[in-house]
Scaffold this active site. Structure first.
Site, PDB file in Angstrom:
ATOM      1  N   SER A  11       3.794  10.779   0.042  1.00  0.00           N
ATOM      2  CA  SER A  11       2.629  10.669  -0.843  1.00  0.00           C
ATOM      3  C   SER A  11       1.363  10.875  -0.018  1.00  0.00           C
ATOM      4  CB  SER A  11       2.595   9.285  -1.508  1.00  0.00           C
ATOM      5  OG  SER A  11       2.237   8.292  -0.563  1.00  0.00           O
ATOM      6  N   LYS A  79       3.057  -4.382   2.961  1.00  0.00           N
ATOM      7  CA  LYS A  79       3.438  -5.183   1.792  1.00  0.00           C
ATOM      8  C   LYS A  79       4.707  -4.641   1.116  1.00  0.00           C
ATOM      9  CE  LYS A  79       0.390  -3.134  -1.751  1.00  0.00           C
ATOM     10  NZ  LYS A  79       1.351  -2.677  -2.732  1.00  0.00           N
ATOM     11  N   ASP A  80       5.076  -3.375   1.402  1.00  0.00           N
ATOM     12  CA  ASP A  80       6.311  -2.811   0.847  1.00  0.00           C
ATOM     13  C   ASP A  80       7.550  -3.149   1.680  1.00  0.00           C
ATOM     14  OD1 ASP A  80       4.858  -1.560  -1.165  1.00  0.00           O
ATOM     15  OD2 ASP A  80       4.628   0.299  -0.047  1.00  0.00           O
ATOM     16  N   SER A 124       3.286  -4.987 -11.420  1.00  0.00           N
ATOM     17  CA  SER A 124       3.391  -6.037 -10.403  1.00  0.00           C
ATOM     18  C   SER A 124       3.522  -7.404 -11.059  1.00  0.00           C
ATOM     19  CB  SER A 124       2.154  -6.006  -9.504  1.00  0.00           C
ATOM     20  OG  SER A 124       1.986  -7.233  -8.827  1.00  0.00           O
ATOM     21  N   LEU A 125       4.597  -8.118 -10.749  1.00  0.00           N
ATOM     22  CA  LEU A 125       4.774  -9.470 -11.290  1.00  0.00           C
ATOM     23  C   LEU A 125       3.669 -10.398 -10.803  1.00  0.00           C
ATOM     24  CD1 LEU A 125       8.641 -10.029 -10.950  1.00  0.00           C
ATOM     25  CD2 LEU A 125       7.355  -9.236 -12.936  1.00  0.00           C
ATOM     26  N   ARG A 126       3.249 -10.209  -9.559  1.00  0.00           N
ATOM     27  CA  ARG A 126       2.183 -11.061  -9.000  1.00  0.00           C
ATOM     28  C   ARG A 126       0.881 -10.851  -9.772  1.00  0.00           C
ATOM     29  NH1 ARG A 126      -1.933  -9.671  -5.725  1.00  0.00           N
ATOM     30  NH2 ARG A 126      -0.963  -7.630  -5.405  1.00  0.00           N
ATOM     31  N   ARG A 127       0.498  -9.588  -9.954  1.00  0.00           N
ATOM     32  CA  ARG A 127      -0.755  -9.313 -10.658  1.00  0.00           C
ATOM     33  C   ARG A 127      -0.698  -9.812 -12.098  1.00  0.00           C
ATOM     34  NH1 ARG A 127      -1.093  -3.407  -7.715  1.00  0.00           N
ATOM     35  NH2 ARG A 127      -2.365  -4.081  -5.930  1.00  0.00           N
ATOM     36  N   ARG A 144       3.689   3.004 -12.964  1.00  0.00           N
ATOM     37  CA  ARG A 144       4.193   3.246 -11.609  1.00  0.00           C
ATOM     38  C   ARG A 144       3.641   4.568 -11.099  1.00  0.00           C
ATOM     39  NH1 ARG A 144       9.349   2.226 -10.251  1.00  0.00           N
ATOM     40  NH2 ARG A 144       8.818   3.314  -8.331  1.00  0.00           N
ATOM     41  N   ARG A 150      -1.404   6.917 -11.344  1.00  0.00           N
ATOM     42  CA  ARG A 150      -1.781   5.754 -12.158  1.00  0.00           C
ATOM     43  C   ARG A 150      -3.126   5.966 -12.845  1.00  0.00           C
ATOM     44  NH1 ARG A 150       0.153   0.330  -8.842  1.00  0.00           N
ATOM     45  NH2 ARG A 150       1.755   1.370  -7.626  1.00  0.00           N
ATOM     46  N   CYS A 234       9.911  -8.848  -2.311  1.00  0.00           N
ATOM     47  CA  CYS A 234       8.656  -8.129  -2.538  1.00  0.00           C
ATOM     48  C   CYS A 234       8.158  -8.261  -3.974  1.00  0.00           C
ATOM     49  CB  CYS A 234       8.836  -6.647  -2.216  1.00  0.00           C
ATOM     50  SG  CYS A 234       8.989  -6.329  -0.461  1.00  0.00           S
TER      51      CYS A 234
END
Length: 302
Positions: A11, A79-80, A124-127, A144, A150, A234
């Site tokens: 990417s 973070k990945d 993102s579950l966190r966001r 995604r 995005r 993660c």
């Protein structure tokens, strides 16, 4: 010594990060070669990450290339990277952290909406959990892909805004409006470029240590130890962020339920020493204060 082969996802952002590592090495007169590798995480853009059933979805292909000696080092957004690494692979160097924050990006038609009115696109579950903690009636869509993908989906989709890492926007020099989100605690090690190496390649690993940023390493190891002690992988709704000021560290972290209704947070100031595992220490406090039950609940929801 021959050219150091730098493995990376292909990417635009990943290639920028690989070039940044190459620049640090070239400044020390080492030859480099960038080797792009297509990751499984990039190939499957339809399923949310948490439903793919594995951690390390973006690092696995680079791990294989490293173990097969197709590359000498692998560059990642830290973070990945799972907290449990494959045998013979280790993180050797961390570049200085730049922008750890999450930011909100709206489409033009949603400029005047209040936060609680926004329909958000994030996988993102966190966001999601941190947003729901503050705005419990929020609606979400999955999204995604890389930053450009995005942003295109934001323009075309039936939602008002998305949340992205500020680091990606800054590294890509994107001229877009964004809003800071103090309500978000970043993912552990967000905004950090990390370099993984093979344990057996001692000469290359010694070279990599020359570009390591020690203060960043101290902070992200606390964050990642916190994460691994919670067994969050993660994808659990966990935020963790450490900042270093001379010999003092401030550590903010939280574990949230998926619906954001139950959050166990910690905010600590302490003097750093190398012998104590602070991430593990604070994670154990969270686990003892209801975190254990919360983690079980989250895992049973997948």
């Amino acid at each position: 010594m021959k050219s150091i082969r730098i493995g990376t996802r292909n990417s635009a952002l990943a290639l920028w990060q690989a070039r940044e590592v190459a620049r640090h090495l070239q400044n020390r007169n080492y030859l480099t070669e960038i080797v792009p590798i297509i990751s499984s995480g990039d190939k499957n853009l339809n399923q949310p990450l948490y439903s793919l059933g594995i951690t390390g979805v973006f690092t696995r292909d680079l791990d294989v290339a490293l173990l097969n000696d197709e590359i000498d080092i692998a560059v990642h957004s830290l973070k990945d990277v799972p907290t449990q690494l494959p045998e013979n692979i280790e993180i050797i160097a961390y570049l200085e952290r730049d922008f750890p924050q999450d930011v909100l990006i709206r489409k033009e038609s949603s400029r005047n909406k209040e936060f609680h009115e926004l329909k958000l696109a994030t996988s993102s579950l966190r966001r999601r959990a941190f947003w729901l903690k503050n705005y419990p009636h929020a609606e979400f869509s999955d999204i995604r892909g890389n930053i450009q993908t995005r942003l295109q989906k934001l323009e075309e989709g039936d939602f008002d805004a998305t949340i992205l890492s500020l680091a990606g926007i800054k590294r890509m020099k994107m001229d877009i409006d964004y809003e800071m989100l103090p309500l978000m605690i970043p993912a552990a090690s967000q905004g950090v470029i990390a370099v993984a190496g093979h344990s057996d390649k001692t000469e290359i690993n010694e070279i990599l240590r020359q570009i390591n940023h020690k203060k960043t390493q101290i902070c992200v190891e606390i964050e990642r130890n916190f994460l691994s002690t919670l067994e969050g992988g993660c994808t659990a709704p966990i935020g963790a962020y450490a900042e270093i000021f001379e010999n003092q560290i401030r550590f903010k972290a939280a574990l949230c339920s998926l619906d954001g209704k139950n959050c166990i947070a910690t905010d600590e100031n302490f003097e750093y020493n190398e012998t104590e595992n602070f991430g593990e220490k604070f994670a154990k406090i969270v686990l003892e204060n209801g975190g254990k039950e919360l983690m079980t609940e989250i895992k049973n929801s997948y």
